[in-house]
Design an enzyme around this catalytic site. Structure first.
Site, short mmCIF file in Angstrom:
data_model
loop_
_atom_site.label_atom_id
_atom_site.label_comp_id
_atom_site.label_asym_id
_atom_site.label_seq_id
_atom_site.Cartn_x
_atom_site.Cartn_y
_atom_site.Cartn_z
N TYR A 85 -13.24 -3.84 16.16
CA TYR A 85 -11.83 -4.37 16.13
C TYR A 85 -11.54 -5.77 15.45
O TYR A 85 -10.45 -6.21 14.97
CB TYR A 85 -11.35 -4.40 17.56
CG TYR A 85 -9.63 -4.86 17.47
CD1 TYR A 85 -8.78 -3.55 17.74
CD2 TYR A 85 -9.28 -6.17 17.65
CE1 TYR A 85 -7.20 -4.01 17.62
CE2 TYR A 85 -7.80 -6.36 17.66
CZ TYR A 85 -7.00 -5.24 17.60
OH TYR A 85 -5.65 -5.44 17.66
N PHE A 137 11.59 -5.04 -7.86
CA PHE A 137 11.07 -3.62 -7.43
C PHE A 137 11.68 -3.23 -6.26
O PHE A 137 11.92 -3.99 -5.44
CB PHE A 137 9.47 -3.81 -7.47
CG PHE A 137 8.61 -2.68 -7.07
CD1 PHE A 137 8.86 -1.63 -8.01
CD2 PHE A 137 8.38 -2.18 -5.78
CE1 PHE A 137 8.15 -0.53 -7.57
CE2 PHE A 137 7.85 -1.03 -5.63
CZ PHE A 137 7.71 -0.11 -6.60
N THR A 138 11.61 -2.00 -6.16
CA THR A 138 12.37 -1.37 -4.84
C THR A 138 12.01 -2.08 -3.59
O THR A 138 12.76 -2.59 -2.84
CB THR A 138 12.34 0.12 -4.94
OG1 THR A 138 10.83 0.43 -4.81
CG2 THR A 138 12.79 0.68 -5.97
N ASP A 228 3.41 -10.49 -7.56
CA ASP A 228 3.22 -9.19 -7.20
C ASP A 228 2.02 -8.84 -8.28
O ASP A 228 2.25 -8.54 -9.31
CB ASP A 228 4.46 -8.56 -7.44
CG ASP A 228 4.17 -6.94 -6.95
OD1 ASP A 228 2.91 -6.47 -6.77
OD2 ASP A 228 5.16 -6.32 -6.48
N LYS A 271 -2.85 0.67 -6.26
CA LYS A 271 -2.75 0.79 -7.74
C LYS A 271 -4.09 0.20 -8.39
O LYS A 271 -5.06 0.96 -8.41
CB LYS A 271 -1.54 0.08 -8.11
CG LYS A 271 -0.33 -0.04 -7.23
CD LYS A 271 0.41 1.52 -7.08
CE LYS A 271 1.69 1.43 -6.39
NZ LYS A 271 2.75 0.15 -5.81
N ARG A 395 13.62 7.00 -11.89
CA ARG A 395 13.80 5.43 -11.84
C ARG A 395 14.91 5.05 -12.66
O ARG A 395 14.91 4.85 -13.72
CB ARG A 395 12.43 4.77 -12.54
CG ARG A 395 11.35 4.67 -11.55
CD ARG A 395 11.47 3.89 -10.50
NE ARG A 395 10.35 3.48 -9.58
CZ ARG A 395 10.55 3.38 -8.32
NH1 ARG A 395 11.63 3.85 -7.73
NH2 ARG A 395 9.53 3.16 -7.47
N PHE A 462 15.88 6.53 -2.83
CA PHE A 462 15.63 7.51 -3.82
C PHE A 462 14.38 8.44 -2.88
O PHE A 462 14.12 9.52 -3.42
CB PHE A 462 14.93 7.03 -5.04
CG PHE A 462 13.95 5.72 -4.63
CD1 PHE A 462 14.32 4.54 -4.19
CD2 PHE A 462 12.47 6.23 -4.57
CE1 PHE A 462 13.32 3.49 -3.85
CE2 PHE A 462 11.48 4.98 -4.30
CZ PHE A 462 11.89 3.74 -3.67
C1 PLP Z 1 3.81 0.06 -5.10
C2 PLP Z 1 4.51 -1.31 -5.51
C3 PLP Z 1 4.55 -2.05 -4.31
C4 PLP Z 1 4.56 -1.62 -2.94
O1 PLP Z 1 3.41 -1.24 -2.40
P1 PLP Z 1 2.99 0.02 -1.49
O2 PLP Z 1 1.57 0.05 -1.23
O3 PLP Z 1 3.81 1.08 -1.83
O4 PLP Z 1 3.59 -0.47 -0.10
C5 PLP Z 1 5.21 -3.46 -4.63
N1 PLP Z 1 5.15 -3.85 -5.91
C6 PLP Z 1 4.93 -2.87 -6.95
C7 PLP Z 1 5.19 -3.57 -8.26
C8 PLP Z 1 4.64 -1.52 -6.72
O5 PLP Z 1 4.34 -0.87 -7.69
#
Ligand code: PLP
Length: 471
Positions: A85, A137-138, A228, A271, A395, A462
């Site tokens: 843990y 970004f969303t 980011d 990513k 998008r 979306f």
């Molecule tokens: C995917 C993404 C996020 C969010 O990350 P999650 O792992 O999907 O929660 C934030 N910023 C960018 C640019 C992304 O492509």
């Protein structure tokens, strides 16, 4: 299949033919479906590709998030999970990998990117704050808004034009930013939200010169920059390729230099970092770190796992080291470009230059007869699936959501259908099949009509909205 006009990889890079720096050890069968089956699946999914069952998808280009193939080394790392843990050894491996490749001092693990965005937004944003960024970004923006802030787009104008060939379409427009800072006062700007590469602009990079100048401007006002870093490795590749003085530097060296101009970062490790789940936050400010480390316990999990299993953190630590390998990054981006070149040779409108992680079809131009509030990009994603079982995503206006103040749709300049390429998963033959399907849908474009939205969730619509054809 390959157009003879198209230059070979060898011609483009001054060496002989090029191939992936890996070979396949395990395969996952995928299913081909009939047009009737796809029609039924699409109706059940409300014409939203997010609501399809993945078993009904042939080539899945919905997202490059968490869909990559892990290496044999990462799978071996999974077996070394220390599922304690507290104080798991895998956390220390992760911490060390983030510190040495991204250069930040303090690391907080989270379950994925939006977990990190949530903590960062909550820690720094107060109601009435403005958060400038190089295009929204969303998930990033929704957390900034929930915390009471207002996102302000300060990307260069070129980013909103799909045909503009600017090499760094992700750059911040420093004049726009300066004007905003003067207008609202630096005390109302908790940080600049800088993304490299810019997902919603088509995976477009930020130059080193731009981040260096941004640092200079922010230092004049005492404003912080948080990055980011989700696709920052891919951004480093474009700097290496396009920016004077970086041609001989490694991806790893460029990455760490870029990060050095920022105060910290949040990361969707699904990513660049080559894992199926995971994320992290990293900062240099020890007070902020204390706050984040305290908050992670409330929302994610203890500060030495943050919602990940020990094995996940091990795979992530190894993924970070593989992600910065120059041959890996080159092959990842060249595969995306290969698909882009096939489409360009057929004069199919896409966002250019081709970015790091996806091809973005210009639905506004392809379906120029469909008004934006009849959802051309959503329609195009549905048609592609019906044609071949290939899954992309919208998008455009659906992703942009509604303005929280007026309640109206936001009308983004870019109305795109994204075909995101998972890392180390598909072959060139899959790209050929994809290009042919896009061509078939493109050729039938004039018969298409748009859609209407028949169900709309409040947040990030979306993902779950449902549509019907306009009759
Ligand atoms: C995917 C993404 C996020 C969010 O990350 P999650 O792992 O999907 O929660 C934030 N910023 C960018 C640019 C992304 O492509």
């Amino acid at each position: 299949m390959i157009n003879p006009k198209l230059k070979t990889m060898g011609e483009q890079f001054g060496r002989r033919s090029w191939a992936e720096p890996w070979k396949i050890k395990m395969v996952e069968p995928i299913r081909m479906t009939s047009r009737e089956e796809r029609q039924e699946g699409m109706e059940q999914a409300g014409y939203n590709t997010f609501l399809l069952r993945s078993e009904d998808v042939y080539i899945d280009l919905l997202t490059d998030s968490g869909t990559g193939a892990m290496s044999d080394r990462q799978w071996a790392g999974i077996m070394l999970g220390d599922e304690a843990y507290a104080g798991s050894r895998n956390f220390y491996h992760l911490e060390e990998a983030v510190q040495s490749y991204y250069g930040y001092r303090y690391v907080v693990p989270t379950h994925q990117g939006r977990g990190a965005e949530h903590l960062m937004s909550r820690a720094l944003i107060k109601p009435g704050h403005y958060i400038p960024g190089n295009m929204y970004f969303t998930t990033t923006r929704v957390h900034q808004e929930i915390a009471g802030g207002t996102f302000v787009d300060v990307i260069i104008d070129e980013a909103h034009d799909p045909a503009n060939l600017h090499p760094f379409k992700g750059n911040v427009d420093l004049d726009k930013l300066d004007e905003l800072i003067k207008g609202v006062g630096p005390e109302n700007i908790p940080y600049i939200s800088l993304a490299g590469t810019v997902n919603m602009a088509g995976g477009q990079p930020v130059s080193m010169a731009n981040v260096r100048a941004l640092r200079g401007l922010c230092d004049r006002y005492g404003v912080r920059i948080y990055l980011d870093a989700t696709r920052m490795v891919e951004n480093a590749f474009f700097i290496q390729e396009r920016e004077e003085g970086y041609g001989d530097k490694s991806i790893a060296a460029i990455l760490i230099e870029f990060c050095s101009f920022t105060n910290g970062a949040w990361m969707s490790a699904k990513k660049d970092n080559l894992v199926n789940i995971g994320g992290w936050l990293a900062v240099n400010d020890s007070d902020l770190f204390d706050m984040l480390r305290n908050m992670v316990v409330v929302y994610e999990g203890l500060h030495t796992y943050g919602g990940m299993a020990g094995r996940d953190m091990e795979a992530l630590a190894i993924g970070i080291t593989e992600a910065v390998n120059d041959d890996h990054v080159r092959s990842r981006i060249e595969q995306v470009r290969y698909l882009g070149d096939l489409l360009t040779n057929w004069d199919i409108p896409i966002v250019k230059p081709v970015g790091g992680h996806a091809i973005f079809l210009d639905a506004k131009s392809i379906y120029s007869h469909i008004p934006q509030d009849h959802f051309p990009a959503q329609t195009l994603a549905a048609e592609l699936y019906l044609d071949s079982g290939i899954r992309g995503m919208e998008r455009g206006i659906v992703s942009a959501g509604r303005d929280p103040k007026t309640g109206d749709h936001r009308y983004p300049a870019l109305e795109l259908t994204r075909l995101a390429i998972p890392r180390r998963v598909y072959t060139q033959a899959h790209m050929d099949v994809t290009a042919e399907s896009v061509k078939a849908v493109y050729d039938a474009r004039e018969q298409m009509r748009g859609m209407k939205m028949v169900y709309e969730p409040k947040y990030l619509r979306f993902f779950q909205a449902r549509f019907e054809h306009i009759t």
